[in-house]
Design a protein around this motif. Sequence first.
Motif, short mmCIF file in Angstrom:
data_model
loop_
_atom_site.label_atom_id
_atom_site.label_comp_id
_atom_site.label_asym_id
_atom_site.label_seq_id
_atom_site.Cartn_x
_atom_site.Cartn_y
_atom_site.Cartn_z
N ARG A 354 1.19 -1.10 0.04
CA ARG A 354 0.00 -0.13 -0.08
C ARG A 354 1.28 1.60 0.58
NH1 ARG A 354 -4.46 -1.97 4.73
NH2 ARG A 354 -5.23 -3.09 3.44
N LEU A 355 2.28 1.00 0.63
CA LEU A 355 3.01 1.99 0.42
C LEU A 355 3.49 2.27 -0.63
CD1 LEU A 355 4.75 1.01 4.37
CD2 LEU A 355 2.64 2.99 3.39
N GLY A 356 3.60 1.23 -1.67
CA GLY A 356 4.17 1.78 -2.66
C GLY A 356 4.12 0.43 -3.25
N ARG A 357 5.29 0.14 -4.44
CA ARG A 357 5.65 -0.90 -5.34
C ARG A 357 6.36 -1.46 -5.13
NH1 ARG A 357 7.55 -1.54 -10.66
NH2 ARG A 357 9.14 0.16 -10.77
N TRP A 358 6.12 -2.88 -4.26
CA TRP A 358 7.40 -3.85 -3.67
C TRP A 358 7.50 -4.43 -4.23
CZ3 TRP A 358 10.27 -5.14 -0.07
CH2 TRP A 358 11.32 -6.23 -0.40
N GLN A 359 9.22 -4.52 -4.61
CA GLN A 359 9.45 -5.39 -5.54
C GLN A 359 10.43 -6.55 -5.19
OE1 GLN A 359 10.95 -1.62 -8.32
NE2 GLN A 359 10.56 -3.14 -10.28
N PRO A 360 10.58 -7.37 -4.70
CA PRO A 360 11.42 -8.50 -3.77
C PRO A 360 12.10 -8.58 -4.94
CG PRO A 360 9.34 -8.89 -4.94
CD PRO A 360 8.95 -8.51 -5.18
N ILE A 361 13.56 -8.98 -4.11
CA ILE A 361 14.27 -9.16 -4.69
C ILE A 361 15.06 -10.81 -4.68
CG2 ILE A 361 17.52 -8.67 -5.18
CD1 ILE A 361 16.64 -5.63 -4.67
N ASN A 362 14.76 -11.03 -3.23
CA ASN A 362 15.15 -12.15 -2.71
C ASN A 362 14.41 -12.34 -2.27
OD1 ASN A 362 16.46 -14.71 -2.23
ND2 ASN A 362 17.41 -13.66 -0.58
N GLU A 363 13.61 -13.11 -2.12
CA GLU A 363 12.62 -14.25 -1.23
C GLU A 363 11.66 -15.38 -1.51
OE1 GLU A 363 7.99 -12.18 -0.48
OE2 GLU A 363 8.38 -12.88 -2.48
N PRO A 364 12.73 -16.18 -0.18
CA PRO A 364 12.79 -18.06 -0.55
C PRO A 364 10.97 -18.52 0.14
CG PRO A 364 14.11 -16.59 1.71
CD PRO A 364 13.42 -15.68 0.38
#
Lengths: 379, 185
Positions: A354-364
């Motif tokens: 909700r705060l912004g656009r979340w782009q995970p780089i590493n998410e096991p």
Amino acid sequence: MTCHDAREQFSALVDDALAPGERAAAEAHLATCAECRRELQRFRDTVAMVRAVGPLRAPAGFVDRVLEAARPVPWYRRVVRSLFLPWPIKLPIEAAAIVLVGIGVALVYRATPVQRFSPVESLAPPMRDRFEGAVPPGSAPGPAREAELAREYSARRELPSGTRELDKTGEMNKAKDHAEASAKSRDAKEAADPSKAPAQAPPAVAAPPADAVQQSATLSRDRDAQKRQERREKLEAQLADKGDAARAEAERAPSAGTEYLQRAPTLAAPRSQVDAAGAKPASPSITGSAFAPPAVSGRLTVADREAALRGVAELATRLGAETYRTDSAAAEDQLVELMMPREVYPEFIRELARLGRWQPINEPAELPARVRVVLQITR
Amino acid sequence: MEGRTDDDAYLVDRLRRGDSRAFEDLVIAYQHRVFGVALRMLGNRAEAEELAQEVFLRVHRAIGEFRGEAKLSTWLYAITSRLCLNRLTTGERRMARQGEEILTRLASREVGPAEEMERTELETALHRAIADLSEERRIVIVLRDLEGLSYEEIAAALELELGTVRSRLHRARMDLRDKLERFLP
């Protein structure tokens, strides 16, 4: 002698190959049998016709070709021939062998313990430097934080199945498995009673070097162990340096909380500067390394960076997450490091979106009980 | 024949001494005979040349193993025959058999045009009759009636009993007599 017996002797008779007795018997029969004499004549004519066939001649240049073929072949040609001829058979086999070796090398490379740190390596260098130098101010003073990092390190060592395959060397494995089992049981106890963690941490911290010594049974493992050891020592030195700095900072401002660590290197700082800063000898209290890369890292793209930072802080407070550090990057980015229970992580990510656009780089896929999250807040 | 044997003994001696010209002399002396046997047995010119070349290369490599108990020519015929029969029996054939006309053309003849036609027909029939023989009879006919080996030499070259040689030769000649009947007086 019958006609049949006499005619059986015709060939030898024509060739004058009969024994004197056989010849006399055959001639005696022929003298009394006109039919056999006529047959003998036809037989002689046939043989004469066959013998009159002209000889065949070898083709022109045959001698030269034989002499050429008989010439000794230079060694390099023999090697090439033996390697590639017959090429329709050997070339496909050799190509297949090369592909298989390549696949084997790739598999071995992927199964190498160094690869377990690939999440760190895959991150952008500035972020990686942050992780390696990260010491949370809130828990930095004292061995509790070191023990926690050590537990995470041990847990990571236990996770990949490939690790098991590499460590299968007889008795050494038993010792290692025993150590890992002990670490697991300690982890379980510590999760139930965190106050015991500092006292139990040192053996777990000391485990990795012991493993490294055991794994030196083979040459390749020796190399891996050596690399790991060097990496650990380097990281320990950095950790000790940052830990000391963090402790000093905490003493000066114990309520720092989410305040920036001004001494920490900026996002734009090159890796070499960080290494140079962390080149001090490691503290004896953290021998064995307590390095732990973040479980989750990613980029949060927002319109208002300051508002997003406040939003993250509020979110952390609401969900019971600990915000270890927020670093002000050069001009563009903000780095925030949080530690939260695994249960609240999905809600945290929902709220974060909700705060912004979340782009995970590493998410096991599998998260530890305590999830370390590093956000790079950018516009 | 005695002279030839003496020549062969001298040639073998030179070959064993590593005389560089000896091998060339050997190939020159025996090329037509070795090639002729190979062509009559295989019926394909290119394959016959390949096999004849292989024969000489084997001789070149193995001259040290030649004990001199048999004549050099017998040794060469033995190698040639064995290679031909092996190729024929193991199905190693890579080239198709050619017509008998090629054999007639390859045969050396120096006759007039009219006689040439008659001879050509007879020789073609002869080549076909020989080619139609079974392999084990054909090799005996070739060695005996075309190459002039004795029964004993044939037995040594083919590693057969003397009686077997005699029997196969007789059967082969009877087959030929039946096939060439129209040319007989």
